[in-house]
Enzyme design. Structure first.
Site, PDB file in Angstrom:
ATOM      1  N   LYS A 122       0.833  -1.202   0.000  1.00 49.16           N
ATOM      2  CA  LYS A 122       0.000   0.000   0.000  1.00 49.16           C
ATOM      3  C   LYS A 122       0.869   1.255   0.000  1.00 49.16           C
ATOM      4  O   LYS A 122       0.659   2.188  -0.797  1.00 49.16           O
ATOM      5  CB  LYS A 122      -0.926  -0.026   1.209  1.00 49.16           C
ATOM      6  CG  LYS A 122      -1.996   1.038   1.215  1.00 49.16           C
ATOM      7  CD  LYS A 122      -2.932   0.869   2.415  1.00 49.16           C
ATOM      8  CE  LYS A 122      -3.744  -0.402   2.303  1.00 49.16           C
ATOM      9  NZ  LYS A 122      -4.719  -0.561   3.414  1.00 49.16           N
TER      10      LYS A 122
ATOM     11  N   ARG B 190      -3.593   2.968   8.591  1.00 49.28           N
ATOM     12  CA  ARG B 190      -3.919   1.704   7.936  1.00 49.28           C
ATOM     13  C   ARG B 190      -2.679   0.811   7.868  1.00 49.28           C
ATOM     14  O   ARG B 190      -1.560   1.289   7.771  1.00 49.28           O
ATOM     15  CB  ARG B 190      -4.417   1.930   6.500  1.00 49.28           C
ATOM     16  CG  ARG B 190      -5.615   2.843   6.363  1.00 49.28           C
ATOM     17  CD  ARG B 190      -5.868   3.155   4.885  1.00 49.28           C
ATOM     18  NE  ARG B 190      -6.831   4.215   4.690  1.00 49.28           N
ATOM     19  CZ  ARG B 190      -8.117   4.022   4.427  1.00 49.28           C
ATOM     20  NH1 ARG B 190      -8.583   2.796   4.310  1.00 49.28           N
ATOM     21  NH2 ARG B 190      -8.940   5.029   4.261  1.00 49.28           N
TER      22      ARG B 190
ATOM     23  N   GLY C 216      -8.220  -7.362   4.573  1.00 49.85           N
ATOM     24  CA  GLY C 216      -9.099  -7.530   5.720  1.00 49.85           C
ATOM     25  C   GLY C 216      -8.484  -8.215   6.918  1.00 49.85           C
ATOM     26  O   GLY C 216      -9.139  -8.382   7.944  1.00 49.85           O
TER      27      GLY C 216
ATOM     28  N   MET D  97      -5.706  -7.304   8.699  1.00 46.97           N
ATOM     29  CA  MET D  97      -5.178  -6.427   9.746  1.00 46.97           C
ATOM     30  C   MET D  97      -6.096  -5.216   9.900  1.00 46.97           C
ATOM     31  O   MET D  97      -7.156  -5.158   9.290  1.00 46.97           O
ATOM     32  CB  MET D  97      -3.741  -6.043   9.413  1.00 46.97           C
ATOM     33  CG  MET D  97      -2.780  -7.203   9.567  1.00 46.97           C
ATOM     34  SD  MET D  97      -1.121  -6.803   9.009  1.00 46.97           S
ATOM     35  CE  MET D  97      -1.341  -6.651   7.246  1.00 46.97           C
TER      36      MET D  97
ATOM     37  N   ARG E 223      -3.404  -1.190  -6.048  1.00 44.93           N
ATOM     38  CA  ARG E 223      -2.547  -2.366  -5.876  1.00 44.93           C
ATOM     39  C   ARG E 223      -2.896  -3.340  -6.988  1.00 44.93           C
ATOM     40  O   ARG E 223      -3.949  -3.227  -7.619  1.00 44.93           O
ATOM     41  CB  ARG E 223      -2.756  -3.018  -4.509  1.00 44.93           C
ATOM     42  CG  ARG E 223      -4.184  -3.442  -4.232  1.00 44.93           C
ATOM     43  CD  ARG E 223      -4.352  -3.898  -2.802  1.00 44.93           C
ATOM     44  NE  ARG E 223      -5.760  -4.086  -2.460  1.00 44.93           N
ATOM     45  CZ  ARG E 223      -6.226  -4.165  -1.226  1.00 44.93           C
ATOM     46  NH1 ARG E 223      -5.394  -4.062  -0.207  1.00 44.93           N
ATOM     47  NH2 ARG E 223      -7.503  -4.352  -0.980  1.00 44.93           N
TER      48      ARG E 223
ATOM     49  N   HIS F 116     -15.847  -8.812   1.820  1.00 42.27           N
ATOM     50  CA  HIS F 116     -14.854  -9.751   2.352  1.00 42.27           C
ATOM     51  C   HIS F 116     -15.072 -11.158   1.820  1.00 42.27           C
ATOM     52  O   HIS F 116     -14.141 -11.822   1.359  1.00 42.27           O
ATOM     53  CB  HIS F 116     -14.911  -9.746   3.880  1.00 42.27           C
ATOM     54  CG  HIS F 116     -14.024 -10.764   4.514  1.00 42.27           C
ATOM     55  ND1 HIS F 116     -14.470 -12.016   4.886  1.00 42.27           N
ATOM     56  CD2 HIS F 116     -12.693 -10.735   4.793  1.00 42.27           C
ATOM     57  CE1 HIS F 116     -13.463 -12.695   5.387  1.00 42.27           C
ATOM     58  NE2 HIS F 116     -12.378 -11.953   5.350  1.00 42.27           N
TER      59      HIS F 116
ATOM     60  N   SER G 217      13.469 -43.063 -12.609  1.00 37.97           N
ATOM     61  CA  SER G 217      12.338 -42.232 -12.196  1.00 37.97           C
ATOM     62  C   SER G 217      12.366 -42.141 -10.677  1.00 37.97           C
ATOM     63  O   SER G 217      12.304 -43.155  -9.994  1.00 37.97           O
ATOM     64  CB  SER G 217      11.017 -42.855 -12.665  1.00 37.97           C
ATOM     65  OG  SER G 217       9.935 -42.099 -12.186  1.00 37.97           O
TER      66      SER G 217
ATOM     67  N   ASN H  53       7.876 -40.053  -3.102  1.00 38.43           N
ATOM     68  CA  ASN H  53       7.081 -40.350  -1.902  1.00 38.43           C
ATOM     69  C   ASN H  53       7.857 -41.327  -1.006  1.00 38.43           C
ATOM     70  O   ASN H  53       8.074 -41.074   0.175  1.00 38.43           O
ATOM     71  CB  ASN H  53       5.720 -40.939  -2.290  1.00 38.43           C
ATOM     72  CG  ASN H  53       4.854 -39.917  -3.002  1.00 38.43           C
ATOM     73  OD1 ASN H  53       4.998 -38.724  -2.786  1.00 38.43           O
ATOM     74  ND2 ASN H  53       3.965 -40.380  -3.858  1.00 38.43           N
TER      75      ASN H  53
ATOM     76  N   CYS I 243       8.319 -39.015 -10.430  1.00 38.35           N
ATOM     77  CA  CYS I 243       6.908 -39.404 -10.546  1.00 38.35           C
ATOM     78  C   CYS I 243       6.153 -39.285  -9.236  1.00 38.35           C
ATOM     79  O   CYS I 243       4.985 -39.648  -9.151  1.00 38.35           O
ATOM     80  CB  CYS I 243       6.773 -40.819 -11.099  1.00 38.35           C
ATOM     81  SG  CYS I 243       7.496 -42.064 -10.019  1.00 38.35           S
TER      82      CYS I 243
ATOM     83  N   TYR J 120      12.119 -34.886 -17.097  1.00 34.81           N
ATOM     84  CA  TYR J 120      10.667 -34.734 -17.041  1.00 34.81           C
ATOM     85  C   TYR J 120      10.182 -34.764 -15.597  1.00 34.81           C
ATOM     86  O   TYR J 120      10.883 -35.223 -14.696  1.00 34.81           O
ATOM     87  CB  TYR J 120       9.958 -35.820 -17.861  1.00 34.81           C
ATOM     88  CG  TYR J 120      10.029 -37.219 -17.292  1.00 34.81           C
ATOM     89  CD1 TYR J 120       9.132 -37.653 -16.314  1.00 34.81           C
ATOM     90  CD2 TYR J 120      10.991 -38.131 -17.736  1.00 34.81           C
ATOM     91  CE1 TYR J 120       9.199 -38.935 -15.793  1.00 34.81           C
ATOM     92  CE2 TYR J 120      11.060 -39.421 -17.217  1.00 34.81           C
ATOM     93  CZ  TYR J 120      10.154 -39.815 -16.240  1.00 34.81           C
ATOM     94  OH  TYR J 120      10.218 -41.088 -15.714  1.00 34.81           O
TER      95      TYR J 120
END
Length: 879
Positions: free
Chosen positions: A21, A90, A99, A101, A333, A449, A765, A769, A833, A853
Site C-alpha cells: 500500500k 492503515r 481484511g 489487519m 494495488r 470480504h 524415475s 514419496n 513421478c 521430465y
C-alpha cells in the site's frame, strides 16, 4: 535507519520496506495522481515493535515531524479546534492480506474538534464521523467487543423507527457518541483519549499489533507468507465520502477480477466512507452508474484507471473517495483475481502489446490454475432456483447449510460438504470458509470480504442475496414461503449468483481458448517434459487433453484391485505351488493385456512408463482382524466346516505374509526376485499389447519400470527376464517394438550407488514419496497423522516434504544420483513421478538440477506445464 517515508520519498520498488500500500501510494504521488498526503512507517519498525513489545524510542517524535509536513500541505493542523486535520491509520504488508489487519479512520476528532467539523459539514456528518472513530478505536485499539457497539446502533435505529444508519437524525449520532464513550469506559476502565497525538500513537501501535492477530496468522499460513515480513503503517490525510450527496466512496478494478473482461468493474456508495463498501453493510451500486450520478468524475476515473494500468502493466484494484465532487485516489494495488481472470488478463495484455509472453506466464500463479478445474452445474439438470444474488466467485458447490464458521470448520474437517451461510462474513470467519465448499451471504457486494476471500481461494461464492432472510438464532433461512434449516442441502453457482434448493449434479470444466494458448506459450519456453501419473484409459485421456507428454507412472497394482480381478489375484497369492500360481496368472494375463492396450492406444506416440507390481502381497488379502471376526461369527452361526476351513486357510496365509514393516519388506523388485512369474506375466501383457497395436499401425513407446531397486544386481536380473519375455513375444507375434527398461529410484542406497545401477537402466524415475519416507525415516501416514502439523506449526520444517520436495535432503540425494548415473550413462533419461512433480516449487527445483521430465496426476499437468515454463524463464532472467 530511516523509519518514516513521506509519500513523495518512496516508489513502487520499495514494497518490502513500505508495504504494498505504501509503495503504491508513493508511486501514485510521483506520477501526479490526486492522492491525499501522508507518510509510511516501515516494516522494519514492525519487526522492531515485535521484538521490543512496544514502539521504538524516538519514533513518535519522527511521526510528529512528518505530521507537520501534512499540515503544511493541507492547510490544517492536527488537534487544532478551529481547523482540525483528521488522519487515517492503515496497515500495508508487502504481500496483500485483505481484511486481515486493522484500520482506524477519523483520528484527530475529539469533543472539541467535532464541533468545528459540525459547523463546516453539519452535525450529522460530524457526529457520524466521531462515532465511527469511537467504534473503530474501541474495537481495534482498546479491545472492546464489536457487538457492544453494533447492539447500541441497532437499538438506536429501533428507538427512532428507521432501517438504516443513514436515516438516523443528528441527535441520534450525538447520543451514540456519548454511549460509545461509556461502552469504552465500562469495558476497559479507561477513557477514550481526547489528545489527538495519543490517539495517533495508540492507533499506530494497534496496527503493528494486528500483524499477529489470529486471522492474520491463519491467512499467512494458508498463503505461505513469512511471519517475519511485518506490516508497514500508513498515516494519511482523511478525505470524506460522507459529506453528502456530492460525495461518495468506492472500490474498482480496471478489469473484471472474476472473468478478466477488459471493462471497469467495481462498486461505489454515495454519502459513505470506504469501510461501508468492503464491509458489506450496504449493498453498493455498480461503478457504471457513476457515469449517471457524476459524469465528470466518472470520466476522470476512467482516465486514471487507464493511466494506472499502463503504468503498472497489470490489472489494478483502486480505492477512491469523492469529496464535494473532487476525486481522490486512496490506494492502488495489483488486483487479486480468479485463475480464469488471470489467464484472460495475461492473454489480452499480450495481444494489447502491454506485456510479453514471458511476462504473461510469470503473472499466472500455477497453484491457482486449480481454480480452472472447478466443477460446474450440469446444464441438463433441473434446478429449483430459490434466489439470485451477486456472482462473486465462479464455480459451483453443493453442501449442507451451516451458519457459523466454527460449525463449518468442524463439519468440513469431518468430511461433510457444507455451504457457509452468513449475513456477511468477516475476517474472523476465515477458518470456516477454508473448510466450506462455498459461501453464501445475504448482504455485501462483489468486493465484500466474502467475495474477495472466496475468489482468492478459488471457492464458489454468492453474495448480496437479499432475498434470503437469515435467522442466526433459529438457524433458518426464509426465502418466500420456503424455510430451510441447518443441515438442509443447497447448491450455489458462483458464476451466475443462483441459489438452488437441494443437491445438484456437477460436471468437470473444460479449458478456455485463452488458457490453451497460454499453455502453448508455456511449451515454447519450458525445457522439462511434463508427463502424468495415470492407471486407466480415462485418466490417460484426460491428462493428454491437459497436454501431458506421456505417462511417467502407471501403477499396475491399481488394476489388480478391481472387483472382477481381486478374487483371481487372491487365488494367485493363495497358491501353494508355482504351477498353481501360474494358472491364476494366466487368468490375469488377458486382463492386464487389455489394460495396457487401451492405455497405449490413448497415449499413441508418447512414452508410457509401466511400473511392475510394487506393494506387498498381503495388501490384496483381507485384514487379519476382519478374518478373525468372520471366523468367530461363522462358528457362532454353525456354518459348514468347509466354509470355516477356507477362511482359516486364508487367515493362515495372511499371517504368513504379515510383516513388521511392510513398507520396507517383501515388495517391489523383491517380489520379482522371489516370484519371477508375476513380473514375467506383466511383461508379457505389456509386449503383447504393444505388438497388437503395432500391427494396427499405432505407435507405442513402452517403458518397463522395476520398483524399489537397491542393488544393481536386482535390476540386472530383472532386465534379463524382461528382455527374455520381450524376445519370446516378438518371435510369437512376428513384430518387434522399441522399448526401454529402467527403475524407480526410491531408496537412499540406490541414489548413492546410482552409477552401478545406471549401467543396467535406460531411465531413472525418482519415486519421491518413498524416497522421502526412507530419507527422513518417516512413515507418511503416521507422520501426517501424528506430528507433521506440529512440525509445521513450530516451523521445524517449512513445508511437508510429502507436498514440497525436501531440497536439502531428498533433493541432494537426487543430485548425487543424477551425477553418478550420467557419468556412466550420459543418455539416461531421468524424471520424477512422486506427486511433488506437480507442485510448482518442486518443479522449479527439478528444472534447476536438470531432470528430463516431471510426472503428476492428470489435473496437475497444466500446473506443472506453467511452473516448468516459469522455471525456464526465471533461469533465463538470472533469477
Amino acid at each position: 535507519m530511516k523509519r518514516i517515508y513521506l509519500f513523495n520519498e518512496g516508489n513502487a520498488t520499495m514494497k518490502n520496506l513500505l508495504g504494498g500500500k505504501g509503495a503504491n501510494l508513493a508511486e501514485m504521488t510521483n506520477i501526479g495522481l490526486p492522492v491525499p498526503q501522508g507518510f509510511t512507517i516501515t516494516t522494519e519498525v514492525c519487526r522492531e515493535y515485535s521484538d521490543l513489545g512496544r514502539l521504538p524510542d524516538g519514533l513518535m517524535e519522527e511521526v510528529k515531524e512528518a505530521m507537520r509536513y501534512i499540515e503544511e500541505k493541507s492547510g490544517k493542523k492536527f488537534g487544532d479546534p478551529t481547523n482540525p486535520l483528521l488522519v487515517s491509520v492503515r496497515s500495508g504488508a508487502p504481500i496483500s492480506m485483505p481484511g486481515m489487519m486493522d484500520t482506524i479512520l477519523n483520528l484527530g476528532l475529539n469533543d472539541e474538534t467535532v464541533k468545528t467539523l459540525a459547523e463546516k459539514a453539519g452535525e450529522k456528518f460530524a457526529y457520524d464521523c466521531y462515532r465511527r472513530l469511537l467504534q473503530m478505536f474501541g474495537e481495534v485499539v482498546m479491545g472492546v467487543e464489536a457487538n457492544e457497539f453494533e447492539s447500541a446502533i441497532q437499538k438506536k435505529k429501533h428507538d427512532y423507527g428507521v432501517e438504516t444508519d443513514q436515516e438516523l437524525p443528528p441527535k441520534a449520532f450525538m447520543e451514540l457518541v456519548e454511549e460509545f464513550k461509556s461502552i469504552i469506559k465500562n469495558a476497559t476502565n479507561k477513557e477514550f483519549p481526547q489528545d489527538p497525538n495519543e490517539q495517533l500513537r495508540m492507533a499506530i501501535e494497534a496496527v503493528f499489533r494486528s500483524w499477529n492477530n489470529p486471522r492474520a496468522k491463519v491467512y499467512r499460513k494458508l498463503n505461505n507468507i513469512p511471519d517475519d515480513m511485518g506490516t508497514a503503517v500508513n498515516v494519511q490525510m482523511m478525505v470524506f465520502g460522507n459529506f453528502g450527496d456530492n460525495s461518495g466512496t468506492g472500490v474498482a478494478f480496471t478489469r473484471n477480477p472474476a472473468t478478466g473482461e477488459n471493462k471497469l468493474y467495481g462498486e461505489y456508495l454515495i454519502n459513505a466512507q470506504g469501510e461501508d463498501v468492503v464491509a458489506g453493510i450496504r449493498t453498493p451500486k455498480p461503478i457504471s452508474e457513476l457515469e449517471k450520478d457524476m459524469p465528470e468524475i466518472y470520466q476522470q476515473f476512467v482516465e486514471i484507471a487507464k493511466k494506472l494500468e499502463k503504468h503498472y502493466k497489470d490489472m489494478q484494484d483502486i480505492e477512491f473517495t469523492i469529496e464535494n465532487r473532487k476525486l481522490y485516489i486512496l490506494q492502488t494495488r495489483t488486483g487479486k483475481r480468479t485463475a480464469a481472470a488471470a489467464v484472460k488478463v495475461a492473454y489480452d495484455m499480450v495481444q494489447e502489446g502491454l506485456i510479453t509472453k514471458e511476462e504473461a506466464l510469470l503473472r499466472i500463479d500455477p497453484d491457482s490454475v486449480n481454480q480452472l478445474l472447478h466443477r460446474q452445474i450440469d446444464p441438463n439438470a433441473k434446478l429449483d432456483v430459490i434466489a439470485t444474488g451477486l456472482p462473486a466467485s465462479p464455480g459451483a458447490a453443493t453442501g449442507k447449510i451451516v451458519f457459523t464458521a466454527d460449525d463449518a470448520e468442524e463439519k468440513g474437517k469431518a468430511g461433510e460438504p457444507v455451504i457457509l451461510v452468513r449475513t456477511e462474513t468477516t475476517p474472523d470467519d476465515i477458518h470456516g470458509i477454508v473448510e466450506s465448499q462455498g459461501v453464501l451471504t445475504s448482504r455485501g457486494g462483489m468486493t465484500s470480504h466474502a467475495a474477495v476471500v472466496a475468489r482468492g481461494m478459488g471457492m464458489p461464492c454468492v453474495s448480496g442475496c437479499d432475498a434470503l432472510k437469515i435467522d442466526l438464532i433459529e438457524k433458518t433461512i426464509t426465502v418466500g414461503d420456503k424455510v430451510l434449516h441447518e443441515g438442509d442441502w443447497i447448491s450455489i453457482d458462483g458464476s451466475t449468483g443462483k441459489v438452488i434448493l437441494g443437491k445438484v449434479p456437477l460436471i468437470e470444466p473444460t479449458l478456455s481458448n485463452e488458457f490453451k494458448t497460454i499453455l502453448d506459450w508455456a511449451n515454447e519456453f519450458k525445457r522439462l517434459q511434463v508427463r502424468t501419473n495415470a492407471d486407466t484409459p480415462q485418466d490417460s485421456a484426460k491428462a493428454r487433453e491437459f497436454g501431458a507428454e506421456g505417462i511417467g507412472l502407471c501403477r499396475t497394482e491399481h488394476m489388480f484391485m478391481a472387483q472382477d480381478r481381486l478374487p483371481i489375484v487372491q487365488e494367485m497369492i493363495m497358491a501353494e505351488t508355482k504351477e498353481e500360481r501360474e494358472k491364476a496368472l494366466q487368468k490375469l494375463l488377458p486382463m492386464q493385456r487389455s489394460d495396457f492396450y487401451e492405455i497405449f492406444k490413448v497415449m499413441e506416440g508418447l512414452p508410457v512408463n509401466i511400473r511392475l507390481l510394487d506393494p506387498p502381497l498381503h495388501e490384496f488379502l483381507p485384514n487379519i482382524k476382519e478374518l478373525l471376526v468372520d471366523i468367530a461369527i461363522l462358528r457362532e452361526r454353525g456354518a459348514p466346516q468347509e466354509e470355516i476351513d477356507e477362511k482359516e486357510r486364508i487367515l493362515k496365509k495372511v499371517q504368513a505374509l504379515e510383516e513388521m514393516n511392510p513398507m520396507l519388506g517383501h515388495r517391489g523388485v523383491r517380489l520379482g526376485i522371489t516370484y519371477p512369474e508375476i513380473y514375467e506375466m506383466q511383461a508379457r501383457a505389456i509386449f503383447e499389447a504393444a505388438c497388437q497395436l503395432k500391427k494396427e499401425g499405432v505407435n507405442v513407446i513402452p517403458e518397463v519400470e522395476i520398483p524399489l531397486v537397491a542393488n544393481y544386481k536386482e535390476l540386472e536380473r530383472m532386465r534379463e527376464r524382461v528382455e527374455k519375455v520381450a524376445e519370446q513375444v516378438f518371435n510369437e507375434q512376428g513384430v518387434t517394438v522399441e522399448y526401454t527398461v529402467g527403475t524407480m529410484i526410491e531408496l537412499p542406497r540406490a541414489c548413492i550407488t546410482a552409477d552401478e545401477i545406471a549401467k543396467y537402466a535406460d531411465f531413472f524415475s525418482f519415486g519421491t514419496n518413498d524416497l522421502t519416507q526412507t530419507t527422513y525415516g518417516f512413515s507418511r501416514d503416521d507422520a501426517e497423522g501424528k506430528f507433521m502439523q506440529q512440525y509445521l506449526a513450530e516451523k521445524i520444517i517449512k513445508y511437508s516434504p510429502f507436498v514440497v520436495l525436501d531440497f536439502d535432503g531428498v533433493g541432494q540425494l537426487m543430485k548425487i544420483a543424477m551425477e553418478k548415473a550420467r557419468n556412466v550413462n550420459p543418455d539416461i533419461i531421468i524424471g520424477i513421478c512422486g506427486e511433488q512433480g506437480g507442485e510448482p516449487k518442486s518443479v522449479e527445483f527439478c528444472h534447476r538440477i536438470g531432470l528430463d521430465y516431471v510426472s503428476c496426476s492428470p489435473f496437475r499437468v497444466p500446473i506443472a506445464r506453467i511452473a516448468a515454463a516459469q522455471a525456464a524463464i526465471k533461469e533465463k532472467m538470472g533469477k
